[in-house]
Scaffold this active site. Structure first.
Site, PDB file in Angstrom:
ATOM      1  CE1 TYR A 173      -4.287   1.362   0.158  1.00 40.15           C
ATOM      2  CE2 TYR A 173      -3.342   2.875   1.770  1.00 40.15           C
ATOM      3  CZ  TYR A 173      -4.371   2.521   0.913  1.00 40.15           C
ATOM      4  OH  TYR A 173      -5.484   3.328   0.806  1.00 40.15           O
ATOM      5  N   GLY A 188      -9.473  -2.359  -6.227  1.00 42.90           N
ATOM      6  CA  GLY A 188      -9.320  -3.411  -7.225  1.00 42.90           C
ATOM      7  C   GLY A 188      -9.342  -4.778  -6.578  1.00 42.90           C
ATOM      8  CG  MET A 189     -11.880  -5.338  -3.197  1.00 40.50           C
ATOM      9  SD  MET A 189     -13.324  -5.560  -2.133  1.00 40.50           S
ATOM     10  CE  MET A 189     -14.644  -5.054  -3.251  1.00 40.50           C
ATOM     11  CE  LYS A 200     -22.333  -8.957  13.203  1.00 40.94           C
ATOM     12  NZ  LYS A 200     -23.050  -8.683  14.470  1.00 40.94           N
ATOM     13  CB  VAL A 245     -16.851   2.732   0.138  1.00 45.09           C
ATOM     14  CG1 VAL A 245     -17.113   3.811  -0.913  1.00 45.09           C
ATOM     15  CG2 VAL A 245     -15.576   3.077   0.904  1.00 45.09           C
ATOM     16  CG  ASN A 251     -21.120  -6.544  -0.212  1.00 45.44           C
ATOM     17  OD1 ASN A 251     -20.689  -6.250  -1.327  1.00 45.44           O
ATOM     18  ND2 ASN A 251     -20.627  -7.540   0.495  1.00 45.44           N
ATOM     19  NE  ARG A 257     -22.707 -11.952  -0.656  1.00 46.57           N
ATOM     20  CZ  ARG A 257     -21.726 -11.077  -0.416  1.00 46.57           C
ATOM     21  NH1 ARG A 257     -21.315 -10.896   0.819  1.00 46.57           N
ATOM     22  NH2 ARG A 257     -21.173 -10.408  -1.395  1.00 46.57           N
ATOM     23  CG  PHE A 299     -11.512   9.443  -4.925  1.00 43.35           C
ATOM     24  CD1 PHE A 299     -11.301  10.820  -4.982  1.00 43.35           C
ATOM     25  CD2 PHE A 299     -11.882   8.869  -3.713  1.00 43.35           C
ATOM     26  CE1 PHE A 299     -11.467  11.605  -3.842  1.00 43.35           C
ATOM     27  CE2 PHE A 299     -12.049   9.643  -2.576  1.00 43.35           C
ATOM     28  CZ  PHE A 299     -11.845  11.013  -2.641  1.00 43.35           C
ATOM     29  CD1 TRP A 300      -6.311   6.228  -1.235  1.00 36.46           C
ATOM     30  CD2 TRP A 300      -4.366   7.159  -1.777  1.00 36.46           C
ATOM     31  NE1 TRP A 300      -5.388   5.834  -0.298  1.00 36.46           N
ATOM     32  CE2 TRP A 300      -4.182   6.389  -0.606  1.00 36.46           C
ATOM     33  CE3 TRP A 300      -3.273   7.824  -2.321  1.00 36.46           C
ATOM     34  CZ2 TRP A 300      -2.961   6.292   0.042  1.00 36.46           C
ATOM     35  CZ3 TRP A 300      -2.047   7.732  -1.673  1.00 36.46           C
ATOM     36  CH2 TRP A 300      -1.898   6.969  -0.505  1.00 36.46           C
TER      37      TRP A 300
END
Length: 396
Positions: A78, A301-302, A387, A204, A201, A226, A324-325
């Site tokens: 990161y 970018g999961m 969670k 954000v 979900n 799911r 955007f960051w």
């Protein structure tokens, strides 16, 4: 204890006697010495906080949030990294944590801090990577954002306020102006605006749904299928989502999804904004649905796959694809951030912006016990189970 509302104590701080705790104190922190596997490299560490310098604030962290980006920070992939500290132990260490809520226990007057804060005030972080996964910290007052005294936020709400809701707010405001408070808002006297997003979900994504509902903007929301998909769809609809589709439903030709979406938007509507945190072919299909001069905003970018977009979208549809960051934005908009945070706190306090589902993990015991607990937490997060985690150091 974590349902306690955030409030400020009603006394002045011009007197030195009311500057609170300013002397040395021990802090406990979750740290790493080298980047690597989050389930293996995190450990607990005790260190001594020195007496406060002028302009510094003594914080007691109530809750430290764990976000997906924190995993990447630990892995070393990161761009924003915590400071490497050589003053807190025999080896260089980095204290983890980018988001959380803390209580001011004291400060050292410098002509400014005593006019900004009081002992007992609650604050969130105004700078990146300040180390919220610790029990106490000495930080400059300029790096903190005070929570408004006239809003009643619970600790869980305050701990999750500083990153995901602002990201949603900015993406709905800065590319296609949808905020009705903006004089350039495209919805005023014109077509109803719509937004399409993947990862709906996520924290954000849920903030996008709620802000869009508040601003009169329609949302089309894409999520991964799911076993509990019906429950998830119901939850997102309860937050204000207009339509929720799985990626399979969205891409299915049998469902004729493109025609359905055009019907949902209607002739009186327009969709010029798409929000992407996943990547992959779903994102390209989202972009194809945008009106002329559409904006595709990527903030994650999961899927870890390349984003491929047809040249025709740029040539004939005048598509703009941008990233955007939030960390970049806050560096150049300090005053605007304060205003935005107040608005977000007010919406949250009014119940119009709900925090994501959270679980508080108590940290206590020996360093070895804490390290073992953190390893288990990291494993659960990497597997996508549970969670949003909030860390709390128990008093000893």
């Amino acid at each position: 204890m974590f349902a306690a509302p955030v409030h400020r104590r009603g006394f002045a701080t011009s007197c030195r006697a009311l500057a609170g705790l300013t002397g040395p104190v021990e802090s406990r922190a979750v740290v790493f010495a080298e980047h690597g596997d989050p389930t293996k490299v995190l450990k607990a560490h005790r260190y001594r906080l020195d007496k406060l310098d002028k302009g510094q604030v003594r914080l007691r962290f109530e809750l430290g949030a764990i976000n997906p980006a924190d995993i990447n920070v630990i892995q070393g992939v990161y761009p924003s990294k915590p400071q490497v500290r050589e003053d807190i132990g025999p080896e260089p260490l980095s204290i983890m944590g980018n988001e959380g809520v803390a209580t001011i226990e004291g400060f050292e007057e410098d002509g400014q801090v005593e006019h900004r804060f009081k002992v007992g005030d609650r604050v969130v972080m105004g700078a990146p990577q300040l180390g919220t996964w610790q029990s106490h910290a000495n930080l400059p007052h300029s790096s903190l954002i005070p929570l408004p005294s006239d809003t009643h936020l619970h600790l869980r709400q305050a701990a999750t306020l500083a990153i995901n809701p602002p990201t949603a707010w900015r993406m709905l405001s800065d590319f296609v102006p949808l905020n009705p408070e903006d004089p350039n808002c495209v919805s005023k006297g014109k077509k109803k605006q719509w937004v399409i997003q993947n990862g709906a979900n996520s924290a954000v994504g849920q903030a996008v749904i709620q802000l869009a509902r508040e601003w009169g903007v329609g949302t089309i929301n894409l999520v991964r299928s799911r076993p509990s998909i019906d429950e998830l769809k119901s939850h997102l609809h309860s937050l204000g989502a207009d339509h929720v589709l799985t990626y399979d439903e969205f891409l299915s030709r049998e469902n004729n999804t493109r025609t359905k979406i055009k019907e949902w938007i209607g002739r009186d509507g327009e969709m010029r904004l798409a929000l992407n945190c996943v990547g992959g072919k779903e994102t390209a299909e989202m972009a194809k649905l945008l009106a002329m001069d559409g904006k595709l905003v990527t903030y994650g970018g999961m899927a870890k796959t390349a984003l491929a977009l047809p040249p025709s979208l740029f040539i004939f549809r005048k598509l703009t694809s941008v990233g955007f960051w939030l960390s970049n934005w806050v560096q150049t908009h300090p005053e605007e951030r304060q205003t935005m945070m107040r608005s977000l706190a007010e919406l949250t306090g009014q119940g119009k912006l709900k925090e994501p589902e959270t679980e508080v993990v108590e940290l206590a015991g020996s360093d070895e016990e804490v390290a073992e607990k953190m390893s288990g937490v990291m494993k659960r997060i990497e597997e996508g189970r549970g969670k949003k985690i909030l860390l709390h150091w128990k008093d000893e």
